[in-house]
Scaffold this motif. Structure first.
Motif, PDB file in Angstrom:
ATOM      1  N   UNK A  37       0.849  -1.198   0.000  1.00  0.00           N
ATOM      2  CA  UNK A  37       0.000   0.000   0.000  1.00  0.00           C
ATOM      3  C   UNK A  37       0.885   1.250   0.000  1.00  0.00           C
ATOM      4  N   UNK A  38       1.958   1.232   0.787  1.00  0.00           N
ATOM      5  CA  UNK A  38       2.859   2.389   0.849  1.00  0.00           C
ATOM      6  C   UNK A  38       3.461   2.698  -0.526  1.00  0.00           C
ATOM      7  N   UNK A  39       3.916   1.668  -1.226  1.00  0.00           N
ATOM      8  CA  UNK A  39       4.536   1.876  -2.537  1.00  0.00           C
ATOM      9  C   UNK A  39       3.536   2.408  -3.552  1.00  0.00           C
ATOM     10  N   UNK A  42       2.691   5.977  -2.892  1.00  0.00           N
ATOM     11  CA  UNK A  42       3.759   6.884  -3.340  1.00  0.00           C
ATOM     12  C   UNK A  42       3.646   7.146  -4.841  1.00  0.00           C
ATOM     13  N   UNK A  43       3.359   6.108  -5.596  1.00  0.00           N
ATOM     14  CA  UNK A  43       3.215   6.263  -7.040  1.00  0.00           C
ATOM     15  C   UNK A  43       2.001   7.142  -7.351  1.00  0.00           C
ATOM     16  N   UNK A  44       0.896   6.865  -6.683  1.00  0.00           N
ATOM     17  CA  UNK A  44      -0.316   7.663  -6.908  1.00  0.00           C
ATOM     18  C   UNK A  44      -0.082   9.137  -6.572  1.00  0.00           C
ATOM     19  N   UNK A  45       0.621   9.399  -5.478  1.00  0.00           N
ATOM     20  CA  UNK A  45       0.922  10.790  -5.109  1.00  0.00           C
ATOM     21  C   UNK A  45       1.784  11.463  -6.168  1.00  0.00           C
ATOM     22  N   UNK A  47       1.918  10.691  -9.350  1.00  0.00           N
ATOM     23  CA  UNK A  47       1.084  10.925 -10.531  1.00  0.00           C
ATOM     24  C   UNK A  47       0.241  12.181 -10.333  1.00  0.00           C
ATOM     25  N   UNK A  48      -0.368  12.326  -9.166  1.00  0.00           N
ATOM     26  CA  UNK A  48      -1.171  13.530  -8.890  1.00  0.00           C
ATOM     27  C   UNK A  48      -0.307  14.788  -8.937  1.00  0.00           C
ATOM     28  N   UNK A  49       0.913  14.696  -8.438  1.00  0.00           N
ATOM     29  CA  UNK A  49       1.820  15.852  -8.477  1.00  0.00           C
ATOM     30  C   UNK A  49       2.146  16.234  -9.921  1.00  0.00           C
ATOM     31  N   UNK A  50       2.280  15.248 -10.801  1.00  0.00           N
ATOM     32  CA  UNK A  50       2.519  15.524 -12.214  1.00  0.00           C
ATOM     33  C   UNK A  50       1.350  16.301 -12.804  1.00  0.00           C
ATOM     34  N   UNK A  51       0.143  15.856 -12.508  1.00  0.00           N
ATOM     35  CA  UNK A  51      -1.037  16.559 -13.021  1.00  0.00           C
ATOM     36  C   UNK A  51      -1.112  17.973 -12.455  1.00  0.00           C
ATOM     37  N   UNK A  52      -0.775  18.146 -11.201  1.00  0.00           N
ATOM     38  CA  UNK A  52      -0.772  19.489 -10.605  1.00  0.00           C
ATOM     39  C   UNK A  52       0.282  20.376 -11.272  1.00  0.00           C
ATOM     40  N   UNK A  53       1.437  19.798 -11.572  1.00  0.00           N
ATOM     41  CA  UNK A  53       2.492  20.566 -12.246  1.00  0.00           C
ATOM     42  C   UNK A  53       2.028  21.024 -13.623  1.00  0.00           C
ATOM     43  N   UNK A  72      10.743  14.219 -15.427  1.00  0.00           N
ATOM     44  CA  UNK A  72      10.868  14.156 -13.970  1.00  0.00           C
ATOM     45  C   UNK A  72       9.966  13.071 -13.388  1.00  0.00           C
ATOM     46  N   UNK A  73       8.754  12.973 -13.917  1.00  0.00           N
ATOM     47  CA  UNK A  73       7.832  11.922 -13.483  1.00  0.00           C
ATOM     48  C   UNK A  73       8.428  10.552 -13.765  1.00  0.00           C
ATOM     49  N   UNK A  74       8.933  10.344 -14.975  1.00  0.00           N
ATOM     50  CA  UNK A  74       9.534   9.052 -15.333  1.00  0.00           C
ATOM     51  C   UNK A  74      10.692   8.733 -14.382  1.00  0.00           C
TER      52      UNK A  74
END
Length: 133
Positions: A37-39, A42-45, A47-53, A72-74
């Motif tokens: 769940x932690x991993x 982290x990936x989901x967060x 991805x959301x940060x990429x969309x926010x950027x 940067x996302x990759x």
């Protein structure tokens, strides 16, 4: 323009999130290496940060800034994969996530046709290649 772009980005992510969540659940149920769940959180967060950027970019964003956000996302996803043992993010995840990321980049103003092999980040999202480096 920015308002419409941001609404489209929001809708794209909201449409994709149930599929991504279901995928992570299947990975955890199958005891895929690193699928905690932690991993996956982290990936989901990330991805959301990429969309926010992408949403934070000006309406007529330079392609270079979109490419930088994508690269940067990759890099971050490859790092997370390595930190979780290098088995969580594989071909199925690339097939699920990469079209989402490219669609988001297009909505933000990037034309992937301007890049060799339609790879704006200069490479495919390829976690196995990162492990071989």
């Amino acid at each position: 323009m920015t308002f419409t772009r941001n609404r489209r980005l929001t809708a794209l992510l909201e449409d994709a999130e149930p599929s991504i969540a279901a995928h992570w659940e299947r990975c955890r149920e199958s005891a895929i290496a690193g699928a905690t769940r932690e991993a996956t959180d982290r990936i989901d967060l990330r991805i959301r940060a990429f969309f926010q950027a992408l949403k934070a970019l000006p309406a007529a964003a330079e392609e270079e800034k979109i490419v930088k956000a994508l690269a940067s996302l990759f890099d971050d996803l490859e790092r997370i994969d390595q930190e979780t043992g290098g088995g969580l993010l594989e071909e199925a995840e690339r097939d699920l996530l990469e079209p989402l990321f490219l669609n988001a980049a297009e909505i933000a103003g990037l034309d992937p046709n301007n890049f060799p092999h339609r790879e704006p980040a200069g490479r495919k999202l390829d976690f196995t290649a990162a492990r071989e480096r």
